[in-house]
Design a protein around this motif. Structure first.
Motif, PDB file in Angstrom:
ATOM      1  N   MET A  34       0.844  -1.183   0.000  1.00 60.06           N
ATOM      2  CA  MET A  34       0.000   0.000   0.000  1.00 60.06           C
ATOM      3  C   MET A  34       0.885   1.240   0.000  1.00 60.06           C
ATOM      4  SD  MET A  34      -1.397   0.045   3.939  1.00 60.06           S
ATOM      5  CE  MET A  34      -1.923  -1.666   3.815  1.00 60.06           C
ATOM      6  N   THR A  35       0.353   2.313  -0.544  1.00 63.93           N
ATOM      7  CA  THR A  35       1.091   3.577  -0.571  1.00 63.93           C
ATOM      8  C   THR A  35       0.132   4.734  -0.296  1.00 63.93           C
ATOM      9  OG1 THR A  35       0.802   3.773  -2.978  1.00 63.93           O
ATOM     10  CG2 THR A  35       2.860   2.792  -2.195  1.00 63.93           C
ATOM     11  N   LEU A  36       0.673   5.768   0.310  1.00 63.35           N
ATOM     12  CA  LEU A  36      -0.064   7.012   0.549  1.00 63.35           C
ATOM     13  C   LEU A  36       0.236   7.955  -0.611  1.00 63.35           C
ATOM     14  CD1 LEU A  36      -1.766   8.870   2.414  1.00 63.35           C
ATOM     15  CD2 LEU A  36       0.388   9.547   3.507  1.00 63.35           C
ATOM     16  N   LYS A  37      -0.771   8.199  -1.446  1.00 69.95           N
ATOM     17  CA  LYS A  37      -0.568   9.037  -2.623  1.00 69.95           C
ATOM     18  C   LYS A  37      -0.621  10.522  -2.269  1.00 69.95           C
ATOM     19  CE  LYS A  37      -0.124   7.510  -6.097  1.00 69.95           C
ATOM     20  NZ  LYS A  37       1.126   7.019  -6.747  1.00 69.95           N
ATOM     21  N   GLN A  38      -1.561  10.880  -1.389  1.00 70.64           N
ATOM     22  CA  GLN A  38      -1.728  12.293  -1.044  1.00 70.64           C
ATOM     23  C   GLN A  38      -2.171  12.434   0.406  1.00 70.64           C
ATOM     24  OE1 GLN A  38      -4.339  14.462  -3.633  1.00 70.64           O
ATOM     25  NE2 GLN A  38      -3.612  16.453  -2.945  1.00 70.64           N
ATOM     26  N   LEU A  39      -1.613  13.439   1.068  1.00 68.41           N
ATOM     27  CA  LEU A  39      -1.975  13.769   2.438  1.00 68.41           C
ATOM     28  C   LEU A  39      -2.430  15.218   2.485  1.00 68.41           C
ATOM     29  CD1 LEU A  39      -1.864  12.806   5.492  1.00 68.41           C
ATOM     30  CD2 LEU A  39       0.345  13.981   5.591  1.00 68.41           C
ATOM     31  N   SER A  40      -3.581  15.468   3.123  1.00 66.42           N
ATOM     32  CA  SER A  40      -4.104  16.829   3.269  1.00 66.42           C
ATOM     33  C   SER A  40      -4.337  17.114   4.746  1.00 66.42           C
ATOM     34  CB  SER A  40      -5.421  16.996   2.504  1.00 66.42           C
ATOM     35  OG  SER A  40      -5.218  16.804   1.120  1.00 66.42           O
ATOM     36  N   LEU A  41      -3.797  18.236   5.208  1.00 67.65           N
ATOM     37  CA  LEU A  41      -3.928  18.628   6.601  1.00 67.65           C
ATOM     38  C   LEU A  41      -4.677  19.952   6.716  1.00 67.65           C
ATOM     39  CD1 LEU A  41      -0.289  17.924   7.885  1.00 67.65           C
ATOM     40  CD2 LEU A  41      -2.237  16.350   7.838  1.00 67.65           C
ATOM     41  N   LEU A  42      -5.539  20.031   7.714  1.00 62.15           N
ATOM     42  CA  LEU A  42      -6.241  21.272   8.024  1.00 62.15           C
ATOM     43  C   LEU A  42      -6.172  21.490   9.537  1.00 62.15           C
ATOM     44  CD1 LEU A  42      -8.067  23.662   7.120  1.00 62.15           C
ATOM     45  CD2 LEU A  42     -10.031  22.146   7.515  1.00 62.15           C
ATOM     46  N   ASN A  43      -5.559  22.606   9.957  1.00 59.79           N
ATOM     47  CA  ASN A  43      -5.463  22.966  11.381  1.00 59.79           C
ATOM     48  C   ASN A  43      -4.777  21.885  12.209  1.00 59.79           C
ATOM     49  OD1 ASN A  43      -6.906  25.314  10.793  1.00 59.79           O
ATOM     50  ND2 ASN A  43      -8.878  24.386  11.316  1.00 59.79           N
TER      51      ASN A  43
END
Length: 364
Positions: free
Chosen positions: A1-10
């Motif tokens: 498995m791979t993490l393609k995109q990470l999005s962070l808010l606050n």
């Protein structure tokens, strides 16, 4: 498995951040206290919904904000899924592909991560509760049934302790026996899970340790508050009956998996007491590498590997051993203060990011 995109808010020191990772090596470079570790922590929280080493949920929320959110786009052998973990000061909400997940057990174990951190040395140096938490979280990644098992056990443990605290002449012995029967049954199931995990790790860890250090037989030993083996339930029951007065005195359940532990043995001697700093670091490294092998075998996919400033903790020999064991078919996301500590052959297919004051920029 791979993490393609990470999005962070606050999240921590990030107001808003999107990061696109490659399938192989991803390197986050920056000075200390800029937010590198927060990225790895966010990935860990996305997988587990909590952190291994301390911190309440509210600690993840950026100062003066009411909530934080972590989103991840994960690629698996059979497709792509979107995961979301949103935390406020009162609630936690989980989503998969936009659908809310009510039970944590239905979420945990879907994203598998193995994290290397300087804090891992506490697995040798800290007390039993630290190692029990490690066992619980790692086994939960392999089988989400274990999450419900531990939750149910904690409920029964609380009830049993309350009965012991409130013992009196009107003590309901029959109800106490029912609760104790359930306590023993759940204890036995937890012991089996933990024992199997330790045994599986031991099938890898000694050869890995030998390849790193050159010599020595490393193993993990499960330490139980009762005699362990095929008759765990009977042994626990006998222990509880024989020590009922003692439990009344302490007003607490004194035996069971909530009191258990494990130790690192090098050539059958406790590494915490007799091992050097270098041997202890090699033991932790061997444990993590053994986990990668075990997860790959049981889940049929490579876990995501997170390396938090690990090169500063290890000497060149151990760094090279780590590099040799990390396969090209697994995703690695690592932090470091300098790219100079990374061998050139590692950089060929790597994606490099600069982290400064809560901002992540891809370097060309």
């Amino acid at each position: 498995m791979t993490l393609k995109q990470l999005s962070l808010l606050n999240y921590r020191n990030y107001k808003y951040q999107d990061i696109s990772f490659c399938d192989n090596l991803n390197i986050l470079i920056g000075d200390n206290a800029q937010g590198k570790t927060n990225i790895l922590e966010a990935i860990f929280v996305l997988a587990f919904t909590k952190k291994l080493y301390g911190n309440h949920d509210r600690a993840f929320i950026k100062y003066d904000e009411e909530f934080c959110r972590i989103k991840g786009l994960l690629k698996f052998a059979d497709g792509v899924d979107k995961f979301e973990c949103a935390l406020s000061k009162q609630t936690k909400k989980l989503k998969i592909n936009g659908n809310e997940v009510i039970k944590v057990a239905n979420y945990v174990s879907l994203i598998n991560v193995i994290m290397f951190s300087p804090m891992d040395m506490n697995l040798i140096k800290n007390g039993p509760s630290f190692r029990r938490k490690f066992l619980n979280m790692e086994i939960s990644q392999l089988d989400n049934k274990y999450v419900n098992l531990v939750n149910n056990f904690n409920v029964i443990l609380k009830i049993r302790n309350e009965l012991l605290r409130n013992y009196s002449i009107s003590f309901d012995k029959s109800y106490f026996e029912v609760i104790t029967d359930k306590f023993i049954s759940l204890s036995n199931d937890i012991y089996k899970y933990r024992s199997n995990f330790i045994n599986n790790i031991n099938s890898y860890i000694s050869s890995i340790f030998s390849s790193i250090v050159g010599t020595g037989d490393l193993s993990l030993e499960y330490l139980s508050s009762v005699i362990i083996g095929d008759n765990y339930s009977d042994n626990l029951r006998e222990k509880l009956i024989a020590n009922f007065d003692k439990e009344l005195l302490y007003k607490s359940s004194l035996y069971g998996p909530h009191r258990d532990d494990f130790s690192f043995l090098l050539n059958k001697r406790n590494l915490a007491n007799y091992g050097s700093q270098g041997q202890q670091k090699s033991a932790i490294l061997s444990l993590k590498l053994a986990e990668i092998e075990l997860f790959s075998q049981m889940k049929k996919e490579r876990p995501i590997v997170l390396l938090d400033d690990i090169f500063s903790e290890l000497d060149d020999k151990r760094n090279n051993s780590l590099i040799n064991y990390l396969q090209s078919d697994m995703q690695i996301i690592m932090t470091t203060t300098s790219i100079n500590s990374i061998k050139k052959e590692l950089l060929k297919n790597a994606k490099v990011f600069e982290v400064e004051n809560g901002n992540v920029k891809e370097m060309i």
